[in-house]
Design a protein around this motif. Structure first.
Motif, PDB file in Angstrom:
ATOM      1  N   ASP A 285       0.988  -1.183   0.014  1.00  0.00           N
ATOM      2  CA  ASP A 285      -0.165  -0.229   0.141  1.00  0.00           C
ATOM      3  C   ASP A 285       0.763   1.261   0.048  1.00  0.00           C
ATOM      4  OD1 ASP A 285      -1.892   1.698   0.244  1.00  0.00           O
ATOM      5  OD2 ASP A 285      -2.706   1.093   1.996  1.00  0.00           O
ATOM      6  N   ALA A 286       1.226   1.762  -1.128  1.00  0.00           N
ATOM      7  CA  ALA A 286       1.973   3.015  -1.377  1.00  0.00           C
ATOM      8  C   ALA A 286       1.109   4.380  -0.805  1.00  0.00           C
ATOM      9  CB  ALA A 286       2.335   3.242  -2.682  1.00  0.00           C
ATOM     10  N   ILE A 287       1.814   5.012   0.323  1.00  0.00           N
ATOM     11  CA  ILE A 287       1.051   6.178   0.875  1.00  0.00           C
ATOM     12  C   ILE A 287       2.261   7.264   0.624  1.00  0.00           C
ATOM     13  CG2 ILE A 287       0.412   7.176   2.986  1.00  0.00           C
ATOM     14  CD1 ILE A 287      -1.137   4.729   1.956  1.00  0.00           C
ATOM     15  N   ALA A 288       1.924   8.397  -0.081  1.00  0.00           N
ATOM     16  CA  ALA A 288       2.741   9.362  -0.445  1.00  0.00           C
ATOM     17  C   ALA A 288       2.550  10.476   0.753  1.00  0.00           C
ATOM     18  CB  ALA A 288       2.083  10.350  -1.606  1.00  0.00           C
ATOM     19  N   GLU A 289       3.659  11.056   0.995  1.00  0.00           N
ATOM     20  CA  GLU A 289       3.873  12.146   1.993  1.00  0.00           C
ATOM     21  C   GLU A 289       2.815  13.507   1.801  1.00  0.00           C
ATOM     22  OE1 GLU A 289       7.214  14.817   4.762  1.00  0.00           O
ATOM     23  OE2 GLU A 289       7.736  13.889   2.674  1.00  0.00           O
ATOM     24  N   ALA A 290       2.228  13.965   2.766  1.00  0.00           N
ATOM     25  CA  ALA A 290       1.145  15.128   2.703  1.00  0.00           C
ATOM     26  C   ALA A 290       2.397  16.167   2.667  1.00  0.00           C
ATOM     27  CB  ALA A 290       0.229  15.405   4.064  1.00  0.00           C
ATOM     28  N   THR A 291       1.856  17.398   1.668  1.00  0.00           N
ATOM     29  CA  THR A 291       2.751  18.322   1.450  1.00  0.00           C
ATOM     30  C   THR A 291       1.979  19.637   2.024  1.00  0.00           C
ATOM     31  OG1 THR A 291       2.003  18.584  -0.860  1.00  0.00           O
ATOM     32  CG2 THR A 291       3.989  17.393  -0.408  1.00  0.00           C
ATOM     33  N   ILE A 292       2.662  20.867   2.078  1.00  0.00           N
ATOM     34  CA  ILE A 292       2.058  22.302   2.548  1.00  0.00           C
ATOM     35  C   ILE A 292       2.411  23.094   1.427  1.00  0.00           C
ATOM     36  CG2 ILE A 292       2.245  24.144   4.216  1.00  0.00           C
ATOM     37  CD1 ILE A 292       3.448  22.039   6.364  1.00  0.00           C
ATOM     38  N   ASP A 293       1.056  23.713   1.027  1.00  0.00           N
ATOM     39  CA  ASP A 293       1.139  24.592  -0.034  1.00  0.00           C
ATOM     40  C   ASP A 293       1.031  26.014   0.555  1.00  0.00           C
ATOM     41  OD1 ASP A 293       0.580  26.075  -2.327  1.00  0.00           O
ATOM     42  OD2 ASP A 293      -1.296  25.618  -2.785  1.00  0.00           O
ATOM     43  N   TRP A 294       2.558  26.403   0.593  1.00  0.00           N
ATOM     44  CA  TRP A 294       3.106  27.565   1.516  1.00  0.00           C
ATOM     45  C   TRP A 294       2.541  28.828   0.730  1.00  0.00           C
ATOM     46  CZ3 TRP A 294       4.474  27.074   6.289  1.00  0.00           C
ATOM     47  CH2 TRP A 294       5.355  25.853   6.594  1.00  0.00           C
ATOM     48  N   GLU A 295       2.358  28.754  -0.539  1.00  0.00           N
ATOM     49  CA  GLU A 295       1.829  29.858  -1.280  1.00  0.00           C
ATOM     50  C   GLU A 295       0.369  30.400  -0.896  1.00  0.00           C
ATOM     51  OE1 GLU A 295       1.875  29.255  -5.560  1.00  0.00           O
ATOM     52  OE2 GLU A 295       4.106  29.292  -5.555  1.00  0.00           O
ATOM     53  N   LYS A 296      -0.295  29.424  -0.132  1.00  0.00           N
ATOM     54  CA  LYS A 296      -1.688  29.919   0.428  1.00  0.00           C
ATOM     55  C   LYS A 296      -1.560  30.716   1.753  1.00  0.00           C
ATOM     56  CE  LYS A 296      -4.620  26.473   1.024  1.00  0.00           C
ATOM     57  NZ  LYS A 296      -4.993  25.161   1.718  1.00  0.00           N
ATOM     58  N   TYR A 297      -0.221  30.883   2.082  1.00  0.00           N
ATOM     59  CA  TYR A 297      -0.168  31.447   3.409  1.00  0.00           C
ATOM     60  C   TYR A 297       0.553  32.947   3.339  1.00  0.00           C
ATOM     61  CZ  TYR A 297      -1.941  26.948   4.973  1.00  0.00           C
ATOM     62  OH  TYR A 297      -2.592  25.856   5.218  1.00  0.00           O
TER      63      TYR A 297
END
Length: 351
Positions: A285-297
């Motif tokens: 079960d391949a799970i990707a890392e969650a990322t932060i869209d810093w451009e939203k802040y």
């Protein structure tokens, strides 16, 4: 023709008093190793996930299709046209060596292994008969090699991991993982009952949680053990581990040390089997890392958080943590990012 290897027999002419008598006639030679039934070997292949031995056949609720291989002993020449059988009451493999197979000294046959009607058979050693016939020197109906007990076949009850109706599956979550948080896997371990003709929960069995990365030196499953637990009375098990633990040492990860964060991580459940039942593992079960869209802040928010963490500036981290907590569009990933900095610096408690 089955014959022993005798150096030079096929190529040297016999001479007597300087007169060539011609090449020795082709014939089947008896004795070791060709006529030694114990020296011939056979094996039966199963899917890798079952972790079965060469004389073990994993069977579910219906007959199982498997490949049987026969191999001639070292020092025995097999020729095209020689025939063979390997069989007992649960399967029957047979074939005729062609030129290529004879040169390799082995042949294969796809067979159907009959599903037993009782669980009591599981783990029993059932004798296997092996026969080989010399095509050029054999007598019709008489086998040159006839071994009544050429090892034993052991039948194993198939096990599988299942989650919400999906076979060979342990679910480790539908969302990207967050570094510093737990990842959980869940599935039921089931075992084929030949007696009742259905799969039943396998209670009290230890299931391992394992991981691999999608590339690099950690892209194999070896030594990727994370955590283990025993199945409950229904066969159900939940596995949990922390992501972002210490780096691996030469012996692999230690219990409760999670894989390093970053990139996609593949998880699976793994049961090792026993003397009556097969092992099994779930598909990865391949799970990707969650990322932060810093451009939203706001600009430079990440740089300020990182700088405060590196400097171990607890007051600044408190200020930034409060700012992030009050953002209407703050995600769990962003909140965790700030929190992990606070914990790593010792500014905040990990609770």
């Amino acid at each position: 023709m089955i014959k022993r290897l005798i150096a030079g027999t096929a190529s040297l002419a016999l001479t007597l008093g300087g007169v060539a008598l011609g090449a020795a006639p082709a014939q089947a030679l008896t004795g070791a190793p060709c006529d030694d039934g114990d020296a011939w070997s056979w094996s039966i292949a199963n899917a890798a996930r079952y972790q079965a031995g060469p004389h073990e056949a994993v069977v579910g609720l219906s007959d199982a299709i498997r490949t049987v291989t026969i191999k001639a002993p070292t020092g025995c020449t097999v020729e095209a046209g020689d025939t063979w059988r390997v069989y007992n009451g649960y399967f029957s493999a047979q074939g005729t060596f062609n030129t290529e197979e004879a040169a390799a000294g082995k042949d294969t046959d796809r067979v159907s292994v009959e599903a037993p009607t009782s669980n009591a058979v599981a783990g029993d050693e059932i004798p296997v008969r092996l026969k080989v016939n010399d095509s050029s020197a054999g007598i019709p109906g008489v086998w040159d090699v006839d071994e009544s007990n050429a090892g034993s076949l052991v039948l194993l009850r198939r096990t599988l991991l299942k989650y919400k109706g999906v076979t060979d599956w342990m679910n480790f979550g539908d969302e990207p993982y967050i570094c510093g948080e737990d990842v959980e896997g869940a599935a039921a371990l089931l075992r084929a009952s030949w007696t009742s003709k259905r799969y039943l929960g396998y209670a009290g069995r230890t299931v391992r949680m394992e991981y691999r990365l999608t590339d690099g030196q950690d892209s194999a499953w070896a030594n990727r053990f994370l955590f283990s637990d025993r199945t409950d009375d229904s066969g159900y098990v939940e596995l949990i581990d922390f992501l972002g633990g210490k780096e691996e040492g030469p012996g692999g990860v230690l219990p409760d040390d999670g894989p390093p964060c970053g990139g996609t991580i593949v998880f699976r459940g793994h049961y090792g089997g026993n003397g009556t039942s097969s092992g099994t593992w779930s598909n990865g079960d391949a799970i990707a890392e969650a990322t932060i869209d810093w451009e939203k802040y706001r600009p430079h928010l990440k740089e300020e958080i990182d700088a405060a963490g590196i400097a171990k500036d607890c007051a600044k981290l408190d200020e930034l943590g409060q700012e992030v907590a009050n953002l209407p569009n703050a995600t769990e990933v962003l909140l965790t990012y700030v929190f992990r900095w606070g914990v790593q610096t010792g500014c905040w408690e990990d609770d």
